[in-house]
Design a protein around this motif. Structure first.
Motif, mmCIF file in Angstrom:
data_model
loop_
_atom_site.group_PDB
_atom_site.id
_atom_site.type_symbol
_atom_site.label_atom_id
_atom_site.label_comp_id
_atom_site.label_asym_id
_atom_site.label_seq_id
_atom_site.Cartn_x
_atom_site.Cartn_y
_atom_site.Cartn_z
ATOM 1 N N GLU A 215 0.839 -1.195 0.000
ATOM 2 C CA GLU A 215 0.000 0.000 0.000
ATOM 3 C C GLU A 215 0.873 1.244 0.000
ATOM 4 O OE1 GLU A 215 -2.594 -0.231 3.317
ATOM 5 O OE2 GLU A 215 -3.626 -2.049 2.619
ATOM 6 N N ARG A 216 0.402 2.264 -0.668
ATOM 7 C CA ARG A 216 1.100 3.547 -0.743
ATOM 8 C C ARG A 216 2.557 3.354 -1.180
ATOM 9 N NH1 ARG A 216 -2.550 6.965 1.444
ATOM 10 N NH2 ARG A 216 -1.161 8.764 1.356
ATOM 11 N N ALA A 217 2.746 2.640 -2.280
ATOM 12 C CA ALA A 217 4.103 2.446 -2.820
ATOM 13 C C ALA A 217 4.731 3.799 -3.157
ATOM 14 C CB ALA A 217 4.037 1.559 -4.058
ATOM 15 N N HIS A 218 3.925 4.690 -3.694
ATOM 16 C CA HIS A 218 4.332 6.086 -3.885
ATOM 17 C C HIS A 218 3.205 6.953 -3.336
ATOM 18 C CE1 HIS A 218 7.848 5.227 -6.441
ATOM 19 N NE2 HIS A 218 7.115 4.244 -6.933
ATOM 20 N N GLU A 219 3.560 7.972 -2.565
ATOM 21 C CA GLU A 219 2.565 8.757 -1.828
ATOM 22 C C GLU A 219 1.748 9.688 -2.721
ATOM 23 O OE1 GLU A 219 1.808 8.672 1.335
ATOM 24 O OE2 GLU A 219 3.378 7.410 2.183
ATOM 25 N N GLY A 220 2.295 10.064 -3.870
ATOM 26 C CA GLY A 220 1.622 11.049 -4.717
ATOM 27 C C GLY A 220 0.351 10.512 -5.353
ATOM 28 N N ALA A 221 -0.502 11.432 -5.780
ATOM 29 C CA ALA A 221 -1.799 11.051 -6.349
ATOM 30 C C ALA A 221 -1.733 10.823 -7.851
ATOM 31 C CB ALA A 221 -2.824 12.146 -6.047
ATOM 32 N N ARG A 222 -0.624 11.173 -8.485
ATOM 33 C CA ARG A 222 -0.527 11.046 -9.937
ATOM 34 C C ARG A 222 -0.223 9.604 -10.340
ATOM 35 N NH1 ARG A 222 -0.858 15.530 -12.573
ATOM 36 N NH2 ARG A 222 0.134 14.639 -14.419
ATOM 37 N N PRO A 223 -0.405 9.243 -11.629
ATOM 38 C CA PRO A 223 -0.261 7.832 -12.049
ATOM 39 C C PRO A 223 1.117 7.247 -11.766
ATOM 40 C CG PRO A 223 -1.345 9.107 -13.757
ATOM 41 C CD PRO A 223 -0.906 10.089 -12.723
ATOM 42 N N MET A 224 1.128 5.982 -11.388
ATOM 43 C CA MET A 224 2.386 5.262 -11.217
ATOM 44 C C MET A 224 2.346 3.997 -12.061
ATOM 45 S SD MET A 224 2.090 3.682 -7.395
ATOM 46 C CE MET A 224 0.959 2.351 -6.986
ATOM 47 N N ARG A 225 3.516 3.397 -12.266
ATOM 48 C CA ARG A 225 3.619 2.177 -13.062
ATOM 49 C C ARG A 225 4.544 1.195 -12.358
ATOM 50 N NH1 ARG A 225 1.453 3.626 -18.183
ATOM 51 N NH2 ARG A 225 2.187 1.772 -19.258
ATOM 52 N N ALA A 226 4.328 -0.091 -12.621
ATOM 53 C CA ALA A 226 5.148 -1.140 -12.012
ATOM 54 C C ALA A 226 5.486 -2.178 -13.074
ATOM 55 C CB ALA A 226 4.393 -1.790 -10.851
ATOM 56 N N ILE A 227 6.741 -2.648 -13.069
ATOM 57 C CA ILE A 227 7.152 -3.702 -14.003
ATOM 58 C C ILE A 227 7.942 -4.765 -13.246
ATOM 59 C CG2 ILE A 227 7.188 -2.295 -16.106
ATOM 60 C CD1 ILE A 227 10.228 -1.993 -15.720
ATOM 61 N N PHE A 228 7.788 -6.009 -13.677
ATOM 62 C CA PHE A 228 8.560 -7.119 -13.129
ATOM 63 C C PHE A 228 9.951 -7.116 -13.749
ATOM 64 C CE2 PHE A 228 5.141 -9.857 -11.240
ATOM 65 C CZ PHE A 228 5.857 -10.222 -10.105
ATOM 66 N N LEU A 229 10.978 -7.364 -12.938
ATOM 67 C CA LEU A 229 12.326 -7.561 -13.442
ATOM 68 C C LEU A 229 12.596 -9.065 -13.576
ATOM 69 C CD1 LEU A 229 14.320 -4.856 -11.442
ATOM 70 C CD2 LEU A 229 12.952 -4.623 -13.515
ATOM 71 N N ALA A 230 13.721 -9.412 -14.189
ATOM 72 C CA ALA A 230 14.011 -10.819 -14.486
ATOM 73 C C ALA A 230 14.155 -11.661 -13.225
ATOM 74 C CB ALA A 230 15.285 -10.912 -15.328
ATOM 75 N N ASP A 231 14.677 -11.072 -12.151
ATOM 76 C CA ASP A 231 14.907 -11.837 -10.915
ATOM 77 C C ASP A 231 13.692 -11.844 -9.989
ATOM 78 O OD1 ASP A 231 14.916 -9.233 -10.104
ATOM 79 O OD2 ASP A 231 16.930 -9.241 -9.245
#
Length: 382
Positions: A215-231
């Protein structure tokens, strides 16, 4: 007395970006003005697809990579949607198959002819109907054929068998708000999502359960993105409470605190991350920025190491990322983006690793307001 090395050793410290010549760009393209944080561009070793402005529905261009220069206004498009197209994605197992999601609540899968379009394409191979609101995300499964994921503004994630046009899994109730991004893990067993409620979730689609959540990975209200890395780690981009743009690295085994967190600047464009699993380099492109920053992810603290910045004069409206199969290893390409220039034909010879410390290739396709320009990322030899 031991002295710490001032300069960190890295094969990719001197990676540099190079735009192609003007005649190698794709000119006179009316890039879509839809207010959606999509890349608007998808690239594979045969074609570049760009979402464009269209009256009376949604459309996207599909151009053979060698068709550079000025694109005629009458050039045929893929135009079967009744609402604006929001996202497109090439099938990783077939360079002639592309999926599109639209405001008309449908997902369509298209078969592109061998030599590109000679007339407008209005009949999709498959129409997938299951969302009740616009579909903003489509992404193919990385390892299983004919498996496609779509996410809509109804906060539902659907996984489809494209071959039979049936729903394999319907994931409802896992997201209380709009889904900003979806990324498959490398083996396709899980995917991670970034949601408007500021949470990053790791989901097992077979069980239909949330495996891990921050929860609350980033505090801001604007859009965020997440990607999986190889490991198996997760890389996120977002905003702080003070609206500063941030990057973070997370261990899915322990999401309490980020492994690394960096603040970039105070611009307001959403950050689009692109990951190269072969070199462990993450490229970060901001919508409306005129630069591409790249970072190396390592096993040692601080984990996220800034490498360099590619800067151009014009801001980018979107960005496409060429898969490794389409890169020219003999020229030490490690990435290639399309931003409006012409892209070289992929070499027909089998890809072989370059001499160290040169890495496999890469290229971006950067979208301007009226053109698409390829940018070649190169690792210099010793």
């Amino acid at each position: 007395m031991s002295f710490r090395k001032v300069v960190r050793q890295s094969k990719f410290r001197h990676v540099f970006g190079q735009p192609v010549k003007t005649e190698q760009c794709y000119d006179d393209i009316r890039v879509s003005r839809v207010t959606w944080d999509s890349t608007f561009c998808a690239v594979n070793p045969s074609f570049v697809a760009i979402i464009v402005e269209a009256s009376g529905g949604g459309a996207f261009l599909v151009l053979p990579l060698h068709k550079t220069g000025r694109i005629d206004k009458s050039y045929p498009t893929v135009c079967g949607h009744t609402g604006p197209v929001l996202d497109i994605d090439w099938c990783p197992h077939n360079d002639h198959v592309i999926a599109s999601g639209s405001e008309d609540c449908t997902v369509m899968v298209w078969q592109i002819p061998e030599n590109g379009l000679s007339q407008p394409l209005t009949e999709p191979v498959v129409v997938l109907e299951g969302h009740s609101k616009r579909v903003g995300i489509v992404t193919w499964h990385p390892t299983a054929r004919n498996v496609l994921l779509s996410a809509g503004c109804d906060n539902v994630v659907l996984i489809w068998n494209v071959g039979t046009a049936e729903e394999l899994y319907r994931l409802e109730g896992l997201h209380p708000d709009l889904i900003y991004s979806v990324s498959w893990s490398r083996d396709g067993s899980r995917f991670c999502t970034a949601c408007k409620d500021k949470s990053v979730r790791v989901i097992d689609p077979r069980r239909g359960t949330v495996v891990a959540e921050k929860e609350r990975a980033h505090e801001g209200a604007r859009p965020m993105r997440a990607i999986f890395l190889a490991d198996g780690k997760i890389f996120t981009t977002g905003f702080s409470r003070m609206s500063e743009r941030q990057l973070a690295l997370w261990d899915t085994e322990n999401l309490e605190e980020p492994m690394g967190l960096q603040e970039l600047d105070s611009s307001n464009g959403a950050l689009l991350p692109f990951y190269d699993p072969d070199t462990n380099v993450v490229y970060v492109c901001g919508k409306g920025d005129s630069s591409i920053r790249y970072f190396e992810i390592t096993e040692e603290p601080p984990y996220i190491h800034f490498l360099n910045t590619f800067t151009s004069k014009e801001p980018q409206r979107g960005m496409g990322w060429m898969p490794k199969r389409g890169l020219d290893v003999s020229k030490c390409e490690i990435a290639r983006w399309d931003v409006g220039d012409r892209v070289r034909e992929p070499p027909s010879a089998p890809r072989l690793p370059c001499d160290p410390p040169c890495a496999p290739p890469g290229r971006f396709y950067k979208l301007h307001e009226r053109k698409c320009e390829p940018i070649i990322m190169t690792v210099p030899r010793k």
